[in-house]
Design an enzyme around this catalytic site. Structure first.
Site, mmCIF file in Angstrom:
data_model
loop_
_atom_site.group_PDB
_atom_site.id
_atom_site.type_symbol
_atom_site.label_atom_id
_atom_site.label_comp_id
_atom_site.label_asym_id
_atom_site.label_seq_id
_atom_site.Cartn_x
_atom_site.Cartn_y
_atom_site.Cartn_z
ATOM 1 N N ARG A 127 0.820 -1.248 0.000
ATOM 2 C CA ARG A 127 0.000 0.000 0.000
ATOM 3 C C ARG A 127 0.838 1.276 0.000
ATOM 4 N NH1 ARG A 127 -3.599 -2.757 3.671
ATOM 5 N NH2 ARG A 127 -5.222 -3.718 2.422
ATOM 6 N N LYS A 149 4.436 11.380 -11.417
ATOM 7 C CA LYS A 149 3.688 10.531 -12.359
ATOM 8 C C LYS A 149 4.373 9.168 -12.409
ATOM 9 C CE LYS A 149 1.354 13.696 -15.474
ATOM 10 N NZ LYS A 149 1.231 14.198 -16.851
ATOM 11 N N GLU A 191 12.133 18.353 -23.356
ATOM 12 C CA GLU A 191 11.195 18.743 -22.287
ATOM 13 C C GLU A 191 11.696 20.019 -21.603
ATOM 14 O OE1 GLU A 191 8.395 17.192 -22.137
ATOM 15 O OE2 GLU A 191 8.779 15.228 -23.033
ATOM 16 N N LYS A 237 9.434 23.422 -13.470
ATOM 17 C CA LYS A 237 8.489 22.298 -13.396
ATOM 18 C C LYS A 237 7.860 22.211 -12.006
ATOM 19 C CE LYS A 237 7.178 17.695 -14.192
ATOM 20 N NZ LYS A 237 7.319 16.396 -14.783
ATOM 21 N N GLU A 247 -2.840 17.223 -12.284
ATOM 22 C CA GLU A 247 -3.190 17.607 -13.658
ATOM 23 C C GLU A 247 -4.690 17.828 -13.873
ATOM 24 O OE1 GLU A 247 -0.628 15.969 -16.814
ATOM 25 O OE2 GLU A 247 -2.474 15.722 -17.952
ATOM 26 N N ARG A 251 -1.392 22.056 -14.844
ATOM 27 C CA ARG A 251 -0.321 21.114 -15.229
ATOM 28 C C ARG A 251 -0.423 20.690 -16.700
ATOM 29 N NH1 ARG A 251 2.133 16.202 -11.498
ATOM 30 N NH2 ARG A 251 3.620 15.435 -13.035
ATOM 31 N N ASN A 255 1.896 19.619 -21.351
ATOM 32 C CA ASN A 255 1.606 18.786 -22.524
ATOM 33 C C ASN A 255 1.800 19.548 -23.838
ATOM 34 O OD1 ASN A 255 0.898 16.661 -20.866
ATOM 35 N ND2 ASN A 255 -1.211 17.382 -20.686
ATOM 36 N N HIS A 258 2.557 17.752 -27.018
ATOM 37 C CA HIS A 258 2.398 16.320 -26.781
ATOM 38 C C HIS A 258 1.171 15.701 -27.454
ATOM 39 C CE1 HIS A 258 5.625 16.948 -23.993
ATOM 40 N NE2 HIS A 258 5.611 15.707 -23.581
ATOM 41 N N HIS A 262 2.049 12.252 -29.323
ATOM 42 C CA HIS A 262 1.597 10.895 -28.956
ATOM 43 C C HIS A 262 1.067 10.143 -30.179
ATOM 44 C CE1 HIS A 262 1.153 12.229 -24.523
ATOM 45 N NE2 HIS A 262 2.314 11.644 -24.728
ATOM 46 N N HIS A 274 10.283 9.467 -27.951
ATOM 47 C CA HIS A 274 9.231 10.366 -27.460
ATOM 48 C C HIS A 274 9.648 11.828 -27.704
ATOM 49 C CE1 HIS A 274 6.080 11.960 -24.946
ATOM 50 N NE2 HIS A 274 6.969 12.589 -24.196
HETATM 51 N N1 GLY Z 1 5.599 15.032 -18.027
HETATM 52 C C1 GLY Z 1 4.556 15.928 -17.774
HETATM 53 C C2 GLY Z 1 4.144 15.985 -16.355
HETATM 54 O O1 GLY Z 1 4.883 15.609 -15.478
HETATM 55 O O2 GLY Z 1 3.027 16.388 -16.095
#
Ligand code: GLY
Length: 376
Positions: A127, A149, A191, A237, A247, A251, A255, A258, A262, A274
């Site tokens: 958990r 993420k 990025e 960031k 997000e 956030r 993107n 992106h 994608h 990517h």
């Molecule tokens: N890679 C984009 C983010 O961390 O939201």
């Protein structure tokens, strides 16, 4: 000896957790010292891939053991193709075999794959146990190790199973960039450049001003420059993640480029990295901003030029049809009511706010037109 910088990220609103991102060169002794002084668990599992085992895992294990830290090493076969349920299960079973309990912690030593999968294992093992990200690639150092993420890939798509699990600490060691191929090095830096485009023009100017040394990857002042660059990048960031941890709004600006990236990535069967697809996606978004009258030609050209100079692709591969790219984008997990949304710039260093939403729908016809102009 290069300098070491520290960036703090505070996530008071949702996770109630704050952590430091340490950026420096040859950080392994410091990692061991930190974990000995402020343990995150009574024992650790060090996760890495088959390419990094000898190169970095062994030296880090030695440092940790020299400080009396109990640590087991688990290695998986390198590559995104192995970021799977099966690999996750293999790693978890090893951890059970070593009797690791809820008081253990995981160290993810590697690039994006290692950090994503290690973060997800840590999120669900017993958990949830703490995870330390030791980022070794430009993808991980500029983006994926920060912000929590985590995910694995499944046959239905990339990163479709995962959750948010913030790390307890992030280490960005610029000495580990040495082992990256030219292609992976440039791809990951996309990025970082993107962060300048969406949030900080001064940062983008700093990158452009130092682009020759950054791309040369060696020379006087290189390590210090990269440390300054990555610390600044992660401050940008961190600010975005602090304002919207999961997000729901702001956030989304991360993107930028992106949406189409994608689609291109999938349609090219992952033959492009990517970062290469994001490069093409950024150029397409810049052209969309120009076509819709939000941006000037200079703003659009500036973005294309910086990516081109990094050796990244800026044109749609000839085998791809614009219609197919747009159709795929409309099926993406981030599409709303089966229509893709695009992040656009108000100007370099600032995203456009569409009434509280930082992305907008654009007619398929307009997107296809821009993509046709960008065909190789
Ligand atoms: N890679 C984009 C983010 O961390 O939201």
């Amino acid at each position: 000896m290069a300098l070491t910088e520290k960036v703090s990220i505070s996530l008071k609103k949702e996770a109630g957790k704050s952590y430091d991102i340490v950026v420096g060169e040859k950080l392994f002794p410091l990692i061991a010292k930190d974990l000995a002084e402020k343990p995150l668990g009574s024992s650790y599992v060090l996760l890495t891939d088959s390419n990094l085992k000898k190169l970095y895992a062994k030296p880090l294990m030695d440092e940790l053991k020299a400080k009396g830290i109990e640590v087991n090493l688990v290695v998986y076969q390198a590559g995104e193709i192995n970021k799977t349920r099966a690999t996750k299960a293999m790693i978890e079973d090893k951890m059970f075999g070593w009797g690791l309990g809820r008081d253990s912690a995981l160290i993810a030593l590697g690039g994006g794959v290692c950090g994503d999968m290690g973060g997800f294992i840590a999120a669900t093992y017993m958990r949830g146990i703490p995870v330390v990200q030791v980022a070794t690639s430009t993808v991980a150092q500029t983006d994926s190790s920060v912000g929590g993420k985590t995910a694995i890939d499944v046959p239905a798509g990339k990163n479709l199973i995962g959750c948010f699990h913030q790390p307890s600490k992030v280490y960005i060691d610029v000495a580990t960039l040495e082992s990256l191929s030219e292609r992976d090095y440039s791809s990951g830096l996309v990025e970082l450049v993107k962060h300048g485009m969406i949030a900080d023009k001064e940062f983008l100017d700093f990158f452009i001003h130092n682009q020759d040394l950054i791309m040369a990857r060696k020379g006087e002042g290189y390590a210090d420059l990269m440390i300054k660059l990555f610390a600044w990048n992660n401050r940008i960031k961190a600010k975005v993640v602090e304002s919207d941890e999961t997000e729901k709004g702001m956030r989304k600006v991360l993107n930028y480029g992106h949406t189409l990236a994608h689609s291109i990535e999938k349609l090219m069967n992952f033959k492009l990295t990517h970062g290469e697809c994001v490069s093409i996606g950024i150029v397409a978004n810049a052209r969309l901003g120009l076509k819709l009258g939000f941006n000037s030609k200079e703003e659009s050209d500036l973005q294309e030029d910086v990516l081109k100079k990094m050796g990244l692709p800026v044109r749609i591969p000839k085998e791809l049809e614009p219609k197919a790219i747009v159709a795929k984008a409309n099926l993406d997990k981030k599409a709303r009511q089966k229509q893709a949304e695009y992040v656009l710039l108000e100007t370099i260093g600032k995203v456009k706010d569409f009434g509280g939403n930082y992305a907008t729908k654009i007619s398929a016809e307009t997107v296809e037109k821009v993509l046709t102009e960008l065909k190789e």
